[in-house]
Design a protein around this motif. Structure first.
Motif, PDB file in Angstrom:
ATOM      1  N   ASN A 210       0.805  -1.228   0.000  1.00 51.33           N
ATOM      2  CA  ASN A 210       0.000   0.000   0.000  1.00 51.33           C
ATOM      3  C   ASN A 210       0.838   1.278   0.000  1.00 51.33           C
ATOM      4  N   ASN A 211       2.158   1.160   0.210  1.00 46.23           N
ATOM      5  CA  ASN A 211       3.020   2.347   0.203  1.00 46.23           C
ATOM      6  C   ASN A 211       3.312   2.857  -1.203  1.00 46.23           C
ATOM      7  N   LEU A 212       2.974   2.079  -2.231  1.00 46.82           N
ATOM      8  CA  LEU A 212       3.318   2.420  -3.613  1.00 46.82           C
ATOM      9  C   LEU A 212       2.764   3.795  -3.990  1.00 46.82           C
ATOM     10  N   LYS A 213       3.607   4.566  -4.750  1.00 41.11           N
ATOM     11  CA  LYS A 213       3.217   5.922  -5.154  1.00 41.11           C
ATOM     12  C   LYS A 213       2.807   5.999  -6.623  1.00 41.11           C
ATOM     13  N   GLU A 214       3.437   5.194  -7.480  1.00 41.50           N
ATOM     14  CA  GLU A 214       3.144   5.263  -8.911  1.00 41.50           C
ATOM     15  C   GLU A 214       3.005   3.851  -9.475  1.00 41.50           C
TER      16      GLU A 214
ATOM     17  N   VAL B 227      -0.122   8.407  -6.111  1.00 44.13           N
ATOM     18  CA  VAL B 227      -0.299   9.734  -6.694  1.00 44.13           C
ATOM     19  C   VAL B 227      -0.379   9.697  -8.219  1.00 44.13           C
ATOM     20  N   SER B 228       0.075   8.611  -8.846  1.00 40.54           N
ATOM     21  CA  SER B 228       0.085   8.559 -10.307  1.00 40.54           C
ATOM     22  C   SER B 228      -0.225   7.154 -10.792  1.00 40.54           C
ATOM     23  N   MET B 229      -1.081   7.055 -11.829  1.00 42.87           N
ATOM     24  CA  MET B 229      -1.427   5.743 -12.382  1.00 42.87           C
ATOM     25  C   MET B 229      -1.619   5.857 -13.887  1.00 42.87           C
ATOM     26  N   GLN B 230      -1.118   4.841 -14.607  1.00 41.82           N
ATOM     27  CA  GLN B 230      -1.295   4.751 -16.051  1.00 41.82           C
ATOM     28  C   GLN B 230      -1.813   3.366 -16.405  1.00 41.82           C
ATOM     29  N   LEU B 231      -2.919   3.315 -17.123  1.00 37.88           N
ATOM     30  CA  LEU B 231      -3.485   2.068 -17.623  1.00 37.88           C
ATOM     31  C   LEU B 231      -3.501   2.166 -19.144  1.00 37.88           C
ATOM     32  N   HIS B 232      -2.603   1.461 -19.804  1.00 39.20           N
ATOM     33  CA  HIS B 232      -2.424   1.596 -21.251  1.00 39.20           C
ATOM     34  C   HIS B 232      -2.542   0.240 -21.945  1.00 39.20           C
ATOM     35  N   ASP B 233      -3.259   0.206 -23.054  1.00 41.25           N
ATOM     36  CA  ASP B 233      -3.347  -0.983 -23.917  1.00 41.25           C
ATOM     37  C   ASP B 233      -3.867  -2.205 -23.173  1.00 41.25           C
TER      38      ASP B 233
ATOM     39  N   LEU C 124     -11.217   3.912  -9.415  1.00 38.94           N
ATOM     40  CA  LEU C 124     -10.053   4.719  -9.073  1.00 38.94           C
ATOM     41  C   LEU C 124     -10.404   5.977  -8.296  1.00 38.94           C
ATOM     42  N   GLY C 125     -11.685   6.344  -8.277  1.00 37.52           N
ATOM     43  CA  GLY C 125     -12.090   7.513  -7.505  1.00 37.52           C
ATOM     44  C   GLY C 125     -11.859   7.366  -6.018  1.00 37.52           C
ATOM     45  N   GLN C 126     -11.626   6.144  -5.578  1.00 36.13           N
ATOM     46  CA  GLN C 126     -11.412   5.890  -4.156  1.00 36.13           C
ATOM     47  C   GLN C 126      -9.972   6.145  -3.716  1.00 36.13           C
ATOM     48  N   LEU C 127      -9.083   6.392  -4.677  1.00 36.81           N
ATOM     49  CA  LEU C 127      -7.686   6.658  -4.343  1.00 36.81           C
ATOM     50  C   LEU C 127      -7.553   8.117  -3.931  1.00 36.81           C
ATOM     51  N   GLY C 128      -7.569   8.356  -2.638  1.00 36.16           N
ATOM     52  CA  GLY C 128      -7.681   9.709  -2.111  1.00 36.16           C
ATOM     53  C   GLY C 128      -6.501  10.612  -2.387  1.00 36.16           C
ATOM     54  N   SER C 129      -5.317  10.042  -2.736  1.00 38.52           N
ATOM     55  CA  SER C 129      -4.130  10.869  -2.997  1.00 38.52           C
ATOM     56  C   SER C 129      -3.785  10.952  -4.479  1.00 38.52           C
ATOM     57  N   LEU C 130      -4.561  10.281  -5.331  1.00 31.79           N
ATOM     58  CA  LEU C 130      -4.241  10.212  -6.755  1.00 31.79           C
ATOM     59  C   LEU C 130      -4.294  11.601  -7.389  1.00 31.79           C
ATOM     60  N   LYS C 131      -3.170  12.015  -8.032  1.00 32.55           N
ATOM     61  CA  LYS C 131      -3.068  13.332  -8.649  1.00 32.55           C
ATOM     62  C   LYS C 131      -3.049  13.271 -10.169  1.00 32.55           C
ATOM     63  N   GLU C 132      -2.534  12.183 -10.730  1.00 33.16           N
ATOM     64  CA  GLU C 132      -2.412  12.090 -12.184  1.00 33.16           C
ATOM     65  C   GLU C 132      -2.880  10.726 -12.652  1.00 33.16           C
ATOM     66  N   LEU C 133      -3.761  10.712 -13.659  1.00 36.20           N
ATOM     67  CA  LEU C 133      -4.328   9.462 -14.165  1.00 36.20           C
ATOM     68  C   LEU C 133      -4.360   9.509 -15.683  1.00 36.20           C
ATOM     69  N   SER C 134      -3.783   8.487 -16.324  1.00 36.12           N
ATOM     70  CA  SER C 134      -3.760   8.377 -17.782  1.00 36.12           C
ATOM     71  C   SER C 134      -4.367   7.044 -18.185  1.00 36.12           C
ATOM     72  N   ILE C 135      -5.396   7.095 -19.043  1.00 39.84           N
ATOM     73  CA  ILE C 135      -6.088   5.895 -19.507  1.00 39.84           C
ATOM     74  C   ILE C 135      -6.041   5.904 -21.029  1.00 39.84           C
TER      75      ILE C 135
ATOM     76  N   PRO D 104     -15.320  11.377  -4.711  1.00 38.62           N
ATOM     77  CA  PRO D 104     -14.342  10.708  -5.578  1.00 38.62           C
ATOM     78  C   PRO D 104     -13.343  11.705  -6.154  1.00 38.62           C
ATOM     79  N   PHE D 105     -12.163  11.188  -6.427  1.00 37.51           N
ATOM     80  CA  PHE D 105     -11.105  11.960  -7.087  1.00 37.51           C
ATOM     81  C   PHE D 105     -10.849  13.298  -6.394  1.00 37.51           C
ATOM     82  N   GLU D 106     -10.805  13.286  -5.078  1.00 34.18           N
ATOM     83  CA  GLU D 106     -10.693  14.537  -4.350  1.00 34.18           C
ATOM     84  C   GLU D 106      -9.327  15.207  -4.491  1.00 34.18           C
ATOM     85  N   ALA D 107      -8.292  14.474  -4.975  1.00 30.36           N
ATOM     86  CA  ALA D 107      -6.963  15.071  -5.147  1.00 30.36           C
ATOM     87  C   ALA D 107      -6.520  15.131  -6.605  1.00 30.36           C
TER      88      ALA D 107
END
Length: 673
Positions: A114-118, A142-148, A158-169, A193-196
């Motif tokens: 759960n400590n993972l940041k990206e 804070v950052s997540m990418q879901l590609h291909d 993903l709206g439940q990730l309270g610290s997520l700042k950047e999302l690429s789909i 959702p997506f509060e950050a």
């Protein structure tokens, strides 16, 4: 590798490693492992990560399709690696030949701590994302990418990730609708959702049709980008209070209102339905607007009083720029490009505060009338390119000079009516570039204005003007000119008079493909010259010994192209101040003269290009100060300069850097020493 039991850091970033070696499980003390390629046969299995509990920083696990037993993933103990900050999971290979159920199980068991940041997931072919992906317990994510991930039909919560700042789909082709599941719901009325989230990107979602998002607030979202989603019909968030940048590109079926975005500064709309454009008037803080491929500029655009930059491009059916442009009282930059049907600009004139106007490739635009710019006293930069029918209305005297405030003027390929250019009227001009003006014959200073000093002009470039024959009588009154370039002017016979006395600040001089120029003006070259480039000027090269390069105390760079003789250089031709010398396109050159080179005690770089007959250096060697030697397209010389075996190698082996124009598979030049 297995014997390196004390190894702490292993960086194999940007390699083409196909698999890890056996024995990796013994490297229990690793703190850094940038990549791990899962082996297919004899290579290391993913379970060999089991004992590497101290791994931190970034880890990319690739070739996950090679996992045979999903239990190997469980044994890898990704959840126990508490120090990892960034994790990349990659599959590759033919998706049709893969076991989709196994991939689903593998990703489920790859759950990190759960400590993972990206987190990045690429080329996954499972039919669904695991439940852990959207768990709110990832409080540091804070950052997540879901590609291909082509087979997934729904996005994770993903709206439940309270610290997520950047999302690429990107390229999740199975998704047709993005709804409540994307936001998540943990059962609390206070849940937002997506509060950050600050940056959200959707790209190449080819089957996506609907986004249920009107009631989602996205309280911190600053950038929203939706690209190449051809089936998306609706919708966009209703209110984005912090949004500063919105880009919607190639969403031709999207019909909706733009969000209420009081903080927006940049808007780009490319190949979108014009209904989207028509609501732009509500964007009261918009500073930059980029519109592409529309048929008409909406009248609501005139309400954008905050707009500073407007770009209109790739609009082949747009016929005119509307009068509402004059209402844009804050507009400073106007850029019009690739509007093939554009006949006219606004008859009401330019926006009153406009500083930069750029018009590129508008082939039937006929005029920029005096009436268009006569009320504008702020225009500083004017760029006109590839507007073949455009007639530029130049002033006839100082009282009708509407270009008096220009500091930069770039004219490229406009109509043939431009035969002369009244240089004296542009007293504040700093940069003047004239290119591909086929009928231009002269730059002139009208009678009575020869006292004018063009002290602002710093750069003058004239190229591809085949009928240019003269500069102003008496020379150029440009004491601060630093750069002068004249190229491909076949009829020009002489350079500006009095260069030595008038161009006292000139540092860079480039003259090429001007075959009729046979000498420099009386008095010689300006003494502050530091860079001189002469190319394909046969008559000028014929009198090279009259150039007086020895009198130029600051000359450091000399480039010469198109010399016809067999030997170079002449004795006492080159000054000892040179640090850079390039000779290029000497088709008959057979040898370099030692007497012409031996005194160049400051020379650091020598470049030799396209000298097909040259095969040797002086027997006495090249200047000892030389640290870089470049040999390009000189096959005979190159062959004789090969390391150890070449006949010229003893003459150049002391040079630290020798570069040939032979390239390896990565397109990098081969450096011999």
């Amino acid at each position: 590798m297995g014997k390196l039991i004390n190894l702490r850091h292993l960086d194999i970033s940007d390699t083409s490693l196909k698999e890890m070696p056996m024995g990796m499980e013994g490297l229990k003390r690793l703190r850094t492992l940038t990549a791990f390629a899962v082996g297919e046969d004899r290579g290391a299995k993913i379970k060999e990560l089991r004992e590497m509990s101290h791994l931190g920083g970034r880890l990319c696990i690739s070739k996950l399709q090679n996992v045979v037993d999903a239990m190997d993933v469980f044994e890898a103990n990704m959840k126990g690696k508490e120090r990892l900050d960034e994790l990349v999971m990659q599959w590759d290979g033919d998706a049709t030949a893969r076991d989709l159920q196994k991939e689903t199980t593998v990703l489920e068991k790859l759950q990190p701590h759960n400590n993972l940041k990206e987190l990045t997931i690429e080329h996954y072919c499972g039919e669904k994302f695991p439940n852990w992906l959207g768990e709110h317990s990832f409080t540091n994510m804070v950052s997540m990418q879901l590609h291909d991930c082509k087979n997934c039909s729904f996005l994770p919560s993903l709206g439940q990730l309270g610290s997520l700042k950047e999302l690429s789909i990107m390229r999740i082709d199975g998704v047709q609708k993005v709804g409540q599941e994307f936001c998540g719901n943990i059962g609390s009325s206070s849940f937002k959702p997506f509060e950050a989230l600050e940056i959200l990107r959707f790209e190449k979602m080819l089957e996506w049709e609907e986004w249920v998002c009107r009631e989602i607030e996205f309280p911190c979202l600053k950038e929203l980008c939706i690209k190449i989603c051809p089936k998306l019909k609706k919708d966009l968030p209703k209110h984005l209070p912090k949004l500063t940048k919105l880009e919607i590109r190639e969403c031709k079926q999207l019909v909706c209102c733009l969000p209420m975005a009081p903080s927006i500064r940049e808007l780009m709309l490319v190949e979108c339905d014009d209904v989207v454009v028509r609501s732009a008037g509500s964007l009261t803080s918009l500073a930059s607007l980029d519109i592409r491929n529309v048929c008409k500029i909406p009248d609501e655009l005139g309400q954008l009083n905050s707009l500073v930059k407007l770009s209109v491009s790739g609009c082949p059916e747009l016929k005119e720029m509307p009068p509402i442009l004059h209402n844009l009282t804050s507009l400073k930059h106007l850029d019009i490009r690739y509007c093939d049907s554009l006949l006219s600009c606004s008859e009401m004139g330019l926006p009153p505060m406009l500083e930069r106007l750029q018009i590129i490739h508008c082939p039937i635009l006929k005029s920029l009338s005096e009436g268009m710019i006569q009320n504008n006293t702020t225009l500083q930069q004017l760029y006109i390119s590839c507007c073949k029918k455009l007639e530029l209305s130049l002033p006839e005297d100082m009282t009708h000079n509407h270009y008096a405030f220009l500091t930069q003027l770039n004219i490229f390929e406009i109509c043939d009516s431009l035969t002369s250019f009244p240089l004296a009227f542009f007293t504040k001009l700093e940069y003047l570039h004239i290119t591909n003006c086929g009928n231009l014959e002269s730059l002139y200073i009208p009678d009575g204005l020869h006292h004018v000093e063009l002290t602002s002009l710093q750069s003058l470039e004239i190229s591809n003007c085949p009928n240019l024959v003269s500069f102003p009588r008496g020379g150029l009154p440009t004491s601060n000119l630093r750069r002068l370039g004249i190229r491909n002017c076949e009829k020009l016979k002489s350079l500006p008079q009095g260069m030595h006395a008038l161009l006292t600040s000139l540092q860079y001089l480039h003259i090429s493909s001007c075959p009729e120029i046979d000498s420099f003006p009386e008095g010689g070259l300006p003494t502050n010259l530091s860079d001189l480039h002469i190319g394909n000027c046969n008559k000028l090269l014929a009198c090279r010994m009259e150039w007086g390069l020895q009198t130029l105390p600051f000359l450091r760079t000399l480039e010469i192209e198109g010399y016809e003789k067999e030997r170079f250089p002449d004795e006492r031709f080159l000054p000892s101040t040179l640090t850079f010398l390039q000779i290029r396109g000497f088709p008959n050159l057979k040898s370099l003269d030692n007497k012409g080179l031996q005194h160049l005690t400051s020379l650091e770089t020598l470049e030799i290009w396209k000298c097909g007959k040259l095969k040797s250096f002086p027997k006495q060697g090249l200047p000892s100060s030389l640290s870089r030697l470049y040999i390009r397209r000189c096959p005979l010389l190159k062959k004789r300069c090969q390391r150890e075996e070449g006949k010229e190698w003893p003459n150049i082996s002391h040079i630290p850097c020798i570069v040939f124009d032979r390239y390896d598979k990565k397109n990098t030049e081969v450096i011999l020493s």
